[in-house]
Design a protein around this motif. Structure first.
Motif, mmCIF file in Angstrom:
data_model
loop_
_atom_site.group_PDB
_atom_site.id
_atom_site.type_symbol
_atom_site.label_atom_id
_atom_site.label_comp_id
_atom_site.label_asym_id
_atom_site.label_seq_id
_atom_site.Cartn_x
_atom_site.Cartn_y
_atom_site.Cartn_z
ATOM 1 N N LEU A 44 0.899 -1.111 0.038
ATOM 2 C CA LEU A 44 0.060 0.047 0.051
ATOM 3 C C LEU A 44 0.905 1.296 -0.007
ATOM 4 O O LEU A 44 1.977 1.207 0.297
ATOM 5 C CB LEU A 44 -0.948 0.178 1.327
ATOM 6 N N ASP A 179 -7.268 7.497 -0.676
ATOM 7 C CA ASP A 179 -8.024 6.648 -1.299
ATOM 8 C C ASP A 179 -8.825 6.155 0.021
ATOM 9 O O ASP A 179 -10.074 5.926 -0.122
ATOM 10 C CB ASP A 179 -7.531 5.376 -1.876
ATOM 11 N N TYR A 180 -8.342 5.927 0.931
ATOM 12 C CA TYR A 180 -8.797 5.494 2.532
ATOM 13 C C TYR A 180 -8.443 6.256 3.551
ATOM 14 O O TYR A 180 -7.224 6.746 3.420
ATOM 15 C CB TYR A 180 -8.564 3.845 2.710
ATOM 16 N N PHE A 305 -8.080 -4.751 -0.253
ATOM 17 C CA PHE A 305 -7.241 -3.841 -1.273
ATOM 18 C C PHE A 305 -6.841 -4.598 -2.352
ATOM 19 O O PHE A 305 -6.347 -5.797 -2.364
ATOM 20 C CB PHE A 305 -6.163 -3.230 -0.443
ATOM 21 N N GLN A 306 -6.577 -3.677 -3.437
ATOM 22 C CA GLN A 306 -6.104 -4.301 -4.695
ATOM 23 C C GLN A 306 -4.508 -4.107 -4.499
ATOM 24 O O GLN A 306 -3.760 -4.965 -5.424
ATOM 25 C CB GLN A 306 -6.454 -3.323 -5.976
ATOM 26 N N GLU A 309 -3.090 1.287 -2.984
ATOM 27 C CA GLU A 309 -3.868 2.142 -2.746
ATOM 28 C C GLU A 309 -3.133 3.213 -1.649
ATOM 29 O O GLU A 309 -2.464 2.791 -0.924
ATOM 30 C CB GLU A 309 -5.262 1.891 -1.991
ATOM 31 N N LYS A 310 -3.443 4.355 -1.697
ATOM 32 C CA LYS A 310 -3.076 5.582 -0.662
ATOM 33 C C LYS A 310 -4.183 5.428 0.385
ATOM 34 O O LYS A 310 -5.116 5.796 0.200
ATOM 35 C CB LYS A 310 -3.241 6.851 -1.390
ATOM 36 N N VAL A 311 -3.331 5.275 1.660
ATOM 37 C CA VAL A 311 -4.188 4.924 2.652
ATOM 38 C C VAL A 311 -3.501 5.869 3.795
ATOM 39 O O VAL A 311 -2.286 5.684 4.031
ATOM 40 C CB VAL A 311 -3.964 3.591 3.306
#
Ligand code: F0G
Length: 354
Positions: A44, A179-180, A305-306, A309-311
């Motif tokens: 991530l 993203d999250y 999650f794929q 992603e920006k978390v």
């Protein structure tokens, strides 16, 4: 230029008037630290919004500066709150700064040592009840409804206003929303505040998108996940040991509107993540804060999650708030040896074997 504090920095987004005192302890402006090691491990693009670096060591300062400034503007002389510890520390500090009296109600034997020390040293009147946070909040609501005392729990809307500034900072620091947004959920004010902040910043044209809000309760206090209040909440993360969250509805709305989720993590996951974050990334946050990262790990395990992603994980409070848990969770006191080089070298060898 000196950082002016939240009320000045974000006055156009806050209920600041000409009569509002520009109270500040230079809260906010906290770092967004990239998790260099854990990003790779979790596949991530992971960041920590490190709220433990606020003046009293938690995110509560953001909302408290606003609530106390408004109390002063309205001519109040006394503020009061119920707290699992951090709110009381922040209330006591800003009351001291603003010259107000402060009364705090805490659950007896269930707040971290550092937080109790703070409320006392800042000069608040500290009362411990033989009951939990939820009961303390009920009593505070009853008293403040009858007496000229300002309630400064997050049911005071100025608290949420101040706290939403953390979402503004995240957008500025990342150049847009993540993203999250992963966040611990206790009384559910903070998740509501972040969501409000992200929406306002998008409406103001300051960011293009909105994050999915993923909030995490502790298993023994997962009222929202269960869909009913919990009479006797229990968790090692005393900060979120809450059975009937005051901002329940707005927290559920944040999760639903953003296509996120309110989920839970176990005490074991919280403590494991608490140690993992400190030992792998050099970041020490209190157990309740670790619920955000524990939740991200859980989602990862479940295939949520794929990859890439920006978390952003919100780390709500500093690890030093609760030193007892740190020592207990690693079950290790330092080794005591004679004051000679040889004894120290022998101790190092023994620790390396262990
Ligand atoms: N993390 C920490 C360190 C907290 O102190 C709290 C709440 C939360 C997370 C949860 O935030 O309540 O807005 O959902 N502490 C409150 C207090 C209840 O009294 O200090 P929330």
């Amino acid at each position: 230029m000196r950082y002016p504090g939240l009320l000045t920095r974000y006055k156009h987004y806050l209920p600041v008037t000409e009569r509002t005192p520009m109270l500040t302890l230079q809260e906010g402006n906290t770092p967004l630290i990239r998790a260099e090691n854990l990003s790779e491990e979790l596949d991530l693009d992971l960041y920590f919004k490190y709220e433990g670096l606020n003046p009293t060591g938690s995110f509560k300062d953001r909302g408290m500066v606003m609530a106390v400034a408004k109390a002063m503007e309205e001519g109040s002389r006394t503020i009061m709150c119920a707290s699992t510890g951090n709110t009381s520390a922040a209330a006591a500090a800003y009351a001291a700064r603003g010259g107000l009296n402060c009364i705090v109600l805490i659950p007896n034997n269930n707040i971290a040592l550092g937080k109790l020390a703070q409320a006392i040293i800042y000069g608040a009147k500290v009362i411990a009840i033989e009951g939990n946070f939820d009961r303390a909040l009920e009593i505070v609501r009853e008293i403040t409804a009858k007496h000229p005392i300002t309630l400064v729990n997050s049911v005071n809307p100025y608290r949420i206003e101040g706290q939403k500034t953390a979402a503004f900072e995240v957008c500025e620091q990342l150049g847009g929303a993540p993203d999250y947004l992963a966040i611990p959920v206790g009384n559910a004010g903070n998740i509501s505040a972040y969501w409000k902040g992200f929406k306002e910043y998008r409406e103001a044209g300051k960011s293009d998108s909105l994050p999915k809000m993923i909030g995490f309760e502790a298993e023994g206090a997962m009222a929202i996940v269960k869909g009913e209040p919990i009479t006797n909440p229990e968790t090692v993360a005393t900060a979120i040991r809450i059975g009937n969250p005051a901002s329940w509805k707005t927290a559920v709305a944040a999760a639903e509107e953003s296509d996120g989720k309110i989920d839970f993590v176990t005490d074991e996951e919280i403590l494991d993540t608490y140690k993992w974050m400190a030992s792998r990334e050099g970041i020490f946050a209190e157990p309740a804060s670790a619920a955000s990262l524990a939740g991200v790990r859980k989602r990862k395990r479940e295939g949520g999650f794929q990859g890439g992603e920006k978390v952003v994980c919100v780390l709500t409070g500093h690890g030093l708030k609760d030193p007892n848990i740190a020592i207990k969770s690693v079950q290790a006191e330092p080794m005591v040896v004679p004051d000679t080089e040889a004894a120290v070298m022998a101790a190092i060898a023994r620790l390396e074997e262990a």
